[in-house]
Enzyme design. Structure first.
Site, PDB file in Angstrom:
ATOM      1  N   GLY A  39       0.836  -1.211   0.000  1.00 34.40           N
ATOM      2  CA  GLY A  39       0.000   0.000   0.000  1.00 34.40           C
ATOM      3  C   GLY A  39       0.864   1.251   0.000  1.00 34.40           C
ATOM      4  N   ASP A  59       2.246  -4.267  11.486  1.00 32.74           N
ATOM      5  CA  ASP A  59       2.146  -5.519  10.736  1.00 32.74           C
ATOM      6  C   ASP A  59       1.184  -6.432  11.491  1.00 32.74           C
ATOM      7  OD1 ASP A  59       2.531  -8.055   9.642  1.00 32.74           O
ATOM      8  OD2 ASP A  59       4.612  -7.611   9.109  1.00 32.74           O
ATOM      9  N   VAL A  60       0.070  -6.799  10.854  1.00 32.97           N
ATOM     10  CA  VAL A  60      -0.967  -7.534  11.591  1.00 32.97           C
ATOM     11  C   VAL A  60      -0.622  -9.010  11.822  1.00 32.97           C
ATOM     12  CG1 VAL A  60      -2.834  -5.953  11.014  1.00 32.97           C
ATOM     13  CG2 VAL A  60      -2.446  -7.958   9.553  1.00 32.97           C
ATOM     14  N   TYR A 148      -1.512 -17.384  -2.196  1.00 31.52           N
ATOM     15  CA  TYR A 148      -2.658 -16.478  -2.055  1.00 31.52           C
ATOM     16  C   TYR A 148      -3.958 -17.275  -1.887  1.00 31.52           C
ATOM     17  CZ  TYR A 148      -5.743 -12.524  -3.315  1.00 31.52           C
ATOM     18  OH  TYR A 148      -6.704 -11.527  -3.337  1.00 31.52           O
ATOM     19  N   LYS A 152      -6.205 -17.503   1.590  1.00 28.30           N
ATOM     20  CA  LYS A 152      -7.577 -16.994   1.673  1.00 28.30           C
ATOM     21  C   LYS A 152      -8.553 -18.115   2.036  1.00 28.30           C
ATOM     22  CE  LYS A 152      -7.044 -12.607   0.612  1.00 28.30           C
ATOM     23  NZ  LYS A 152      -7.476 -11.484   1.447  1.00 28.30           N
ATOM     24  N   ARG A 189      -1.248  -5.641 -12.168  1.00 24.82           N
ATOM     25  CA  ARG A 189      -2.558  -6.163 -12.561  1.00 24.82           C
ATOM     26  C   ARG A 189      -2.890  -5.678 -13.962  1.00 24.82           C
ATOM     27  NH1 ARG A 189      -5.595  -5.922  -6.677  1.00 24.82           N
ATOM     28  NH2 ARG A 189      -4.412  -4.054  -6.260  1.00 24.82           N
TER      29      ARG A 189
END
Ligand code: NAD
Ligand code: UDP
Length: 315
Positions: A39, A59-60, A148, A152, A189
């Site tokens: 981000g 940082d989570v 990824y 998820k 992307r």
């Protein structure tokens, strides 16, 4: 009445920054948590002066101690572009696993509603098109995209375990390809690459033969769907995306035309496990949230090109 309080992880990212802005507009008090891995601080610069906005660089994958009470925890932190998660596979797995765990624990402590930003990638390279929420998916568990997809899928499983064990109020949004202003021009992307290339009159890089499809949702439509889901009684999972499906070749031609560009196209190798088709079945979102996308691709791409054009001078 005191404002509703929401914490958003990944709040300095593309979707997160739009979500922060929307919740501020709805008079929420917002805690934006991000480690800036993919981000950018610029995404939230306009929000910093709002007294109801709180910025926490964190940082989570580490637990977060926050004295304030919270009504909502929205977990959006995760690299999301294939280029980003291929560069940060371990970080992606850790934020999906440890980050989701830490944010579920925070939601439990605060008795807050928890929302997970999941993805159409849980369906992998789908064998049914369009994809309804009932489809279990076709995912390569060891391929390059698995960091990824499986992160998820694990995050969804953990979220449902908290719901079943602790009766935590949870919401799983399965987000399909979304685009718009605040995307990084170098995020890799397809929409960012094509817009940036078209504006600079460089060849647009089509991977494979360009016959693969995606269905692109403009960011404002997605944010409306997420907001409705947040306020609803739905647990999900619920698909949020635009069902208008397009081949990558057609998308390239549309962007060249809209940008009034002199670009040609070049063909590059297709990355492994690149899904051949993708299109959301949004009947559930329509029935339960009264939601469907409103912004046609032409209009969304025009606004996105305008944003990227504004960055050109600064590049
Ligand atoms: P993004 O990369 O712009 O935003 C992700 C944000 O998470 C970044 O600001 C990044 O710095 C932050 N982050 C990553 N790891 C972190 C960590 N450990 N601690 C704190 N912050 C961390 O991507 P985006 O497109 O805005 O995606 C946001 C969410 O939506 C992601 O969870 C993604 O999986 C999901 N999603 C996005 C799309 C899409 O088309 N944009 C589609 C499906 C799902
Ligand atoms: N793609 C492409 N050129 C690019 C970037 C992407 O042809 O410069 C293709 C990619 O191979 C995929 C589709 O566009 O088939 C969408 O890619 P993106 O990385 O945006 O997201 P995905 O849907 O694969 O997660």
């Amino acid at each position: 009445m005191s404002p509703k309080r929401a914490l958003i992880t990944g709040g300095a990212g593309f979707i997160g920054a739009h979500l922060c802005a929307r919740l501020l507009q709805e008079h929420y008090e917002v805690w934006c948590v991000d480690n800036l891995l993919t981000g950018r601080l610029e995404n939230i610069t306009p929000l910093l002066s709002n007294p109801r906005f709180h910025w926490i660089q964190h940082d989570v994958i580490e637990p977060l101690l926050l004295p304030a009470p919270l009504d909502y925890v929205l977990h959006f932190a995760s690299p999301a572009s294939p280029v980003d998660y291929l560069k940060y596979p371990i970080e992606t797995l850790r934020v999906g696993a440890l980050g989701t765990y830490n944010m579920l624990e925070l939601a439990r402590q605060k008795a807050a509603v928890f929302m997970l930003a999941s993805t159409s990638e849980v369906y992998g390279d789908p064998e049914v098109n369009p994809q309804p929420e009932s489809y279990w998916g076709h995912v390569n568990p060891i391929g390059p995209r698995s960091c990824y997809d499986e992160a998820k899928r694990y995050a969804e499983a953990l979220t449902m375990a908290y719901h079943r064990r602790y009766k935590l109020h949870v919401k799983i949004a399965r987000i399909f390809n979304t685009y718009g202003p605040l995307m990084r021009p170098d995020d890799g992307r397809v929409v960012s690459n094509f817009c940036w290339q078209a504006l600079r009159n460089e060849p647009l890089t089509i991977y494979g033969d360009g016959s693969q499809t995606r269905s692109f949702c403009y960011i404002d439509d997605l944010i409306e769907g997420l907001y409705r889901l947040l306020l609803s009684d739905e647990t999900g999972p619920i698909n949020l995306g635009n069902p208008e499906e397009v081949t990558i070749s057609t998308l390239a031609q549309e962007i060249i035309k809209l940008a009034d560009s002199r670009s040609s196209v070049v063909f590059k190798p297709l990355p492994p496990d690149d899904p051949k088709v993708r299109r959301p079945d949004i009947r559930r979102a329509k029935e339960r949230l009264g939601w469907e996308p409103k912004i046609p691709r032409q209009e969304g791409l025009r606004r996105t090109l305008e944003y990227f054009r504004s960055l050109l001078g600064k590049a």
